[in-house]
Design a protein around this motif. Structure first.
Motif, short mmCIF file in Angstrom:
data_model
loop_
_atom_site.label_atom_id
_atom_site.label_comp_id
_atom_site.label_asym_id
_atom_site.label_seq_id
_atom_site.Cartn_x
_atom_site.Cartn_y
_atom_site.Cartn_z
N VAL A 31 3.46 -4.88 -1.78
CA VAL A 31 2.39 -3.92 -2.04
C VAL A 31 2.16 -3.89 -3.54
O VAL A 31 3.10 -3.77 -4.32
CB VAL A 31 2.74 -2.51 -1.52
CG1 VAL A 31 1.67 -1.50 -1.93
CG2 VAL A 31 2.91 -2.52 -0.01
N TRP A 32 0.90 -4.05 -3.92
CA TRP A 32 0.50 -3.98 -5.32
C TRP A 32 -0.27 -2.69 -5.52
O TRP A 32 -1.06 -2.28 -4.67
CB TRP A 32 -0.38 -5.19 -5.67
CG TRP A 32 0.44 -6.44 -5.71
CD1 TRP A 32 0.78 -7.23 -4.66
CD2 TRP A 32 1.06 -6.99 -6.85
NE1 TRP A 32 1.59 -8.25 -5.09
CE2 TRP A 32 1.77 -8.14 -6.43
CE3 TRP A 32 1.10 -6.64 -8.20
CZ2 TRP A 32 2.50 -8.92 -7.31
CZ3 TRP A 32 1.82 -7.43 -9.08
CH2 TRP A 32 2.50 -8.56 -8.63
N LYS A 66 -10.02 -7.56 -2.99
CA LYS A 66 -9.77 -6.54 -1.97
C LYS A 66 -10.06 -5.14 -2.50
O LYS A 66 -10.64 -4.31 -1.81
CB LYS A 66 -8.33 -6.62 -1.47
CG LYS A 66 -8.06 -7.78 -0.55
CD LYS A 66 -6.65 -7.69 -0.02
CE LYS A 66 -6.41 -8.72 1.07
NZ LYS A 66 -5.17 -8.45 1.80
N VAL A 67 -9.62 -4.88 -3.73
CA VAL A 67 -9.85 -3.56 -4.34
C VAL A 67 -11.35 -3.30 -4.47
O VAL A 67 -11.84 -2.24 -4.07
CB VAL A 67 -9.15 -3.45 -5.72
CG1 VAL A 67 -9.60 -2.20 -6.47
CG2 VAL A 67 -7.64 -3.46 -5.55
N LYS A 68 -12.09 -4.25 -5.03
CA LYS A 68 -13.54 -4.09 -5.21
C LYS A 68 -14.23 -3.84 -3.88
O LYS A 68 -15.09 -2.97 -3.75
CB LYS A 68 -14.14 -5.33 -5.87
CG LYS A 68 -13.90 -5.43 -7.34
CD LYS A 68 -14.58 -6.68 -7.88
CE LYS A 68 -14.43 -6.82 -9.36
NZ LYS A 68 -15.12 -8.04 -9.86
N GLU A 108 -6.71 -12.61 -8.27
CA GLU A 108 -8.13 -12.60 -7.88
C GLU A 108 -8.30 -12.06 -6.47
O GLU A 108 -9.24 -11.33 -6.18
CB GLU A 108 -8.72 -13.99 -8.03
CG GLU A 108 -8.84 -14.43 -9.47
CD GLU A 108 -9.30 -15.87 -9.62
OE1 GLU A 108 -9.69 -16.50 -8.62
OE2 GLU A 108 -9.26 -16.37 -10.76
N ALA A 109 -7.38 -12.41 -5.56
CA ALA A 109 -7.45 -11.91 -4.19
C ALA A 109 -7.21 -10.40 -4.15
O ALA A 109 -7.89 -9.67 -3.41
CB ALA A 109 -6.44 -12.64 -3.30
N PRO A 146 -1.68 -4.19 0.25
CA PRO A 146 -0.65 -5.04 0.85
C PRO A 146 -1.07 -6.50 0.77
O PRO A 146 -2.22 -6.85 1.02
CB PRO A 146 -0.61 -4.55 2.31
CG PRO A 146 -1.98 -4.04 2.57
CD PRO A 146 -2.49 -3.50 1.26
N MET A 147 -0.14 -7.35 0.38
CA MET A 147 -0.41 -8.79 0.27
C MET A 147 0.81 -9.54 0.81
O MET A 147 1.95 -9.15 0.54
CB MET A 147 -0.61 -9.19 -1.20
CG MET A 147 -1.79 -8.57 -1.89
SD MET A 147 -3.39 -9.15 -1.29
CE MET A 147 -3.40 -10.83 -1.89
N VAL A 148 0.54 -10.61 1.54
CA VAL A 148 1.64 -11.45 2.01
C VAL A 148 2.32 -12.03 0.78
O VAL A 148 1.65 -12.53 -0.13
CB VAL A 148 1.12 -12.56 2.94
CG1 VAL A 148 2.23 -13.52 3.30
CG2 VAL A 148 0.50 -11.96 4.19
N SER A 149 3.63 -11.91 0.74
CA SER A 149 4.41 -12.37 -0.41
C SER A 149 4.22 -13.86 -0.62
O SER A 149 4.23 -14.65 0.32
CB SER A 149 5.89 -12.07 -0.18
OG SER A 149 6.65 -12.57 -1.25
N ALA A 150 4.07 -14.23 -1.88
CA ALA A 150 3.90 -15.64 -2.25
C ALA A 150 5.24 -16.27 -2.59
O ALA A 150 5.29 -17.36 -3.12
CB ALA A 150 2.95 -15.74 -3.43
#
Length: 126
Positions: free
Chosen positions: A4-5, A51-53, A46-47, A34-38
Motif C-alpha cells: 500500500v502506497w 490511479k490517484v488521478k 507512474e502507475a 494498493p499495488m501488487v508488490s514488485a
C-alpha cells in the motif's frame, strides 16, 4: 503480495464536486493505493500516480500536487490522535479490498492544523 502506497494529495474541486462545501480552492487527503508488490524492483510510480488521478477525477477533483508518496509499513506508524483518519485502518482496508481508499478530505484551513510525523526506526543496514 500487496503493498500500500500513501499519496499525500492536494486537489482542486471541479464543477459538481460533492465535497466542495466551503468554497476552498484546494482540499487535502491521503490516498491509500494498493499495488501488487514488485519484489526487488522499484515501484511503478507512474502507475500509482495514474490511479490517484483517476480516482480523484471520479470524485470530481483535479490533482494539483502530491507532497509525499511513501510505502506503508505498519510498524513504522504510531498514531497519536483520536482522529477518524487512522492510517493503519485505511491501509489495511486498501490492502484487503484491493481498492483505493481516501482519508477524509480537509479544507486548507484544517490542513494547516494537521500534521504527520513519519519516522523510520530500527533499520538494519547489514
Amino acid at each position: 503480495m500487496m503493498d500500500v502506497w500513501i499519496a499525500f494529495t492536494k486537489s482542486r474541486p471541479l464543477s459538481g464536486c460533492s465535497i466542495d462545501v466551503d468554497g476552498c480552492e484546494f482540499y487535502f487527503a491521503e490516498v491509500y493505493v494498493p499495488m501488487v508488490s514488485a519484489g526487488e524492483s522499484p515501484p511503478n510510480f507512474e502507475a500509482i500516480l495514474s490511479k490517484v488521478k483517476s480516482e480523484l477525477l471520479e470524485n470530481r477533483l483535479e490533482l494539483a500536487d502530491i507532497s509525499a508518496l511513501i510505502r506503508y509499513e505498519e510498524d513504522q506508524w504510531e498514531i497519536h490522535s483520536n482522529s477518524e483518519n487512522d492510517v493503519n485502518t485505511f491501509a489495511t482496508l486498501a490492502r484487503l479490498s484491493e481498492s483505493i481508499v481516501f482519508s477524509g478530505f480537509r479544507s486548507e484551513e484544517i490542513e494547516e492544523l494537521t500534521s504527520y510525523r513519519y519516522s523510520i526506526s530500527d533499520l538494519d543496514y547489514d
